[in-house]
Write an enzyme that holds these catalytic residues in place. Structure first.
Site, PDB file in Angstrom:
ATOM      1  N   HIS A 214      -5.713  -3.380  -1.498  1.00 36.94           N
ATOM      2  CA  HIS A 214      -5.423  -2.345  -2.492  1.00 36.94           C
ATOM      3  C   HIS A 214      -5.471  -2.892  -3.922  1.00 36.94           C
ATOM      4  CE1 HIS A 214      -4.341   1.000   0.202  1.00 36.94           C
ATOM      5  NE2 HIS A 214      -4.018   0.030   1.029  1.00 36.94           N
TER       6      HIS A 214
ATOM      7  N   LYS B 126     -12.396   0.332   0.583  1.00 36.35           N
ATOM      8  CA  LYS B 126     -11.571   1.066  -0.380  1.00 36.35           C
ATOM      9  C   LYS B 126     -12.340   1.119  -1.715  1.00 36.35           C
ATOM     10  CE  LYS B 126      -7.348  -0.252   2.097  1.00 36.35           C
ATOM     11  NZ  LYS B 126      -7.334   0.825   3.077  1.00 36.35           N
TER      12      LYS B 126
ATOM     13  N   SER C 125       0.798  -1.229   0.000  1.00 40.11           N
ATOM     14  CA  SER C 125       0.000   0.000   0.000  1.00 40.11           C
ATOM     15  C   SER C 125       0.826   1.272   0.000  1.00 40.11           C
ATOM     16  CB  SER C 125      -0.930  -0.002   1.203  1.00 40.11           C
ATOM     17  OG  SER C 125      -0.192  -0.162   2.401  1.00 40.11           O
TER      18      SER C 125
END
Ligand SMILES: CC(C)(COP(=O)(O)OP(=O)(O)OC[C@H]1O[C@@H](n2cnc3c(N)ncnc32)[C@H](O)[C@@H]1OP(=O)(O)O)[C@@H](O)C(=O)NCCC(=O)NCCS
Ligand SMILES: Cc1ncc(COP(=O)(O)O)c(C=O)c1O
Ligand SMILES: CC(=O)[C@H](N)C(=O)O
Length: 396
Positions: free
Chosen positions: A211, A242, A183
């Site tokens: 991610h 996310k 990340s």
């Protein structure tokens, strides 16, 4: 007061953080999350949300949350195994399992919990965990809660991983755990090589795909799909916080037996409330959206390319990698923080990252490019970075 001594101690510690440029001050956003937000009454372009496809606050995701709230209520007042499981929780778990092609999945309040509750139920002191040195804090904390033998291998160093697997070869179970996308660095784990080593040493492969899920891979199935090894990964942890709508909620997808065991033994699941139904409903809609978001993924790639080449041409050092995470390396924490402040005054919202989020001496600004950014917004960021880089002496 007994606490006075502690308060005094913390006052000194906080002053020290501030003096070293390591203090994390929180800025306040005055609008919902999107590619432009308002900060201090001014509209700025946002380059530091994990909102890779721009689905945070997507109208269909918000609508699904509202529907979920109306249909299923606000909250369960219960953990899952007492009276906290609604049909919608199981539907979401089955949808996540199908998305990744695994036997089942289990929902957590966050991926921090999914990682925190993964290792201890599955592995004991007869077993081994092989963990990349740059793995996320939640993985590190999960590993620390587990009695298995620990082998920390150098970042993406396959020779070191092989050497550690050799050392661990007599352990009963061996689990290699890695972030699929790192990340703070934006690079991908070497998953095909990791899977080959796992085959050779009879090891389990587990990844954190926080991610990667949604924006990587031809169908948004994340880092493992991007690298063509989705079917070789045994366990995937991830987040709804996310790309998948941006609120919260975590999950682990794996074989039905692993998931069943986690439901019986994973402490952050057993002893913490069930995920609110509005978030579950919104997460399900977000997964549905990413399955048909090929155009957004293409836009994410072209935006990333434009940003990287513009900044590199200006003279910035950006870690290599194929993801929308672009770490602009600055070294000194105070410079990173000053640069972020200067950029904010020019309408560019970014954050300087320093220890313990990244190693000492490797402070940086992490740019996160979204499919929701326009080319004009990217060009504005490149121009502002160049101006501030020159002003602060980062660029010659
Ligand atoms: C690793 C970290 C805790 C630094 O701590 P430190 O005190 O310098 O490091 P240490 O080498 O002493 O390790 C601390 C503990 O974590 C464990 N650990 C550290 N790195 C690990 C890894 N990659 N995998 C597994 N365990 C790890 C160690 O075994 C040790 O455990 P113990 O307390 O039970 O002995 C800190 O750098 C960190 O949290 N890094 C992650 C940051 C992150 O997630 N950044 C990305 C955010 S998006
Ligand atoms: C790699 C990684 N794993 C886990 C987490 C934790 O996820 P969550 O926000 O769902 O707790 C994060 C950050 O949020 C992350 O970057
Ligand atoms: C700091 C974090 O852990 C967060 N997941 C991020 O990568 O933004």
């Amino acid at each position: 007061m007994p606490s006075a001594k502690l308060t005094e101690y913390l006052r000194d510690q906080l002053a020290d953080l501030k003096a070293k440029g390591l203090y994390k001050a929180e800025r306040r956003i005055e609008t919902p999350q999107k590619s432009t937000i308002t900060v201090n009454g001014r509209e700025v372009i946002n380059f530091c949300a994990n909102n890779y496809l721009g689905l945070a606050n997507h109208p269909q995701v918000v609508e699904a949350a509202e529907k979920g709230l109306k249909e299923w209520g606000y909250g369960l007042s219960s953990v899952r195994f007492i009276c906290g499981t609604q049909s919608i929780h199981r539907q979401c778990e089955q949808q996540i399992a199908k998305f990744f092609g695994k036997g089942d999945s289990i929902l957590y309040i966050s991926c921090f919990d999914a990682n925190g509750g993964l290792f201890e139920p599955l592995l004991s002191d007869q077993d081994a965990i092989l963990s990349d040195e740059l793995n996320h804090a939640s993985i590190i904390d999960g590993v620390r809660l587990c009695k298995a033998q620990r082998f920390r291998y150098k970042h993406s160093d396959m020779a070191d991983l092989k050497a550690k697997l050799e050392e661990a070869k007599n352990c009963r179970f061996k689990m290699i755990f890695t972030d699929s996308v790192f990340s703070m660095d934006g690079d991908l784990a070497k998953l095909p090589e990791i899977c080959d080593l796992a085959d050779q040493y009879d090891a389990i492969v587990a990844i954190d795909d926080c991610h990667g899920t949604g924006h990587l891979g031809a169908n948004g199935r994340g880092g493992a799909e991007e690298l063509g090894v989705l079917d070789r990964i045994d366990i995937i942890t991830g987040t709804l916080g996310k790309t998948l709508g941006g609120a919260s909620g975590g999950f682990t997808a794996a074989s039905a037996e692993i998931v069943d065991w986690l439901k019986n033994r994973s402490r952050p699941y057993l002893f913490s409330n069930s995920v609110p139904p509005s978030l579950v409903a919104a997460g399900m809609k977000a997964i549905e959206l990413v399955e048909t978001s090929g155009e957004l993924r293409t836009k994410s790639k072209s935006n990333t390319k434009r940003m990287r080449s513009g900044l590199e041409a200006a003279g910035f050092t950006i870690k290599p990698g194929p993801t929308p995470i672009l770490p602009v390396m600055l070294g000194d924490a105070a410079v990173a923080s000053k640069m972020a402040d200067e950029l904010l005054t020019r309408g560019i919202y970014v954050i300087g990252f320093s220890f313990p989020v990244v190693p000492h001496g490797q402070a940086r600004i992490r740019l996160q490019v979204s499919a929701a950014h326009t080319e004009e917004q990217i060009d504005a960021a490149i121009a502002a970075f160049t101006e501030v880089g020159k002003k602060l002496g980062v660029l010659k």
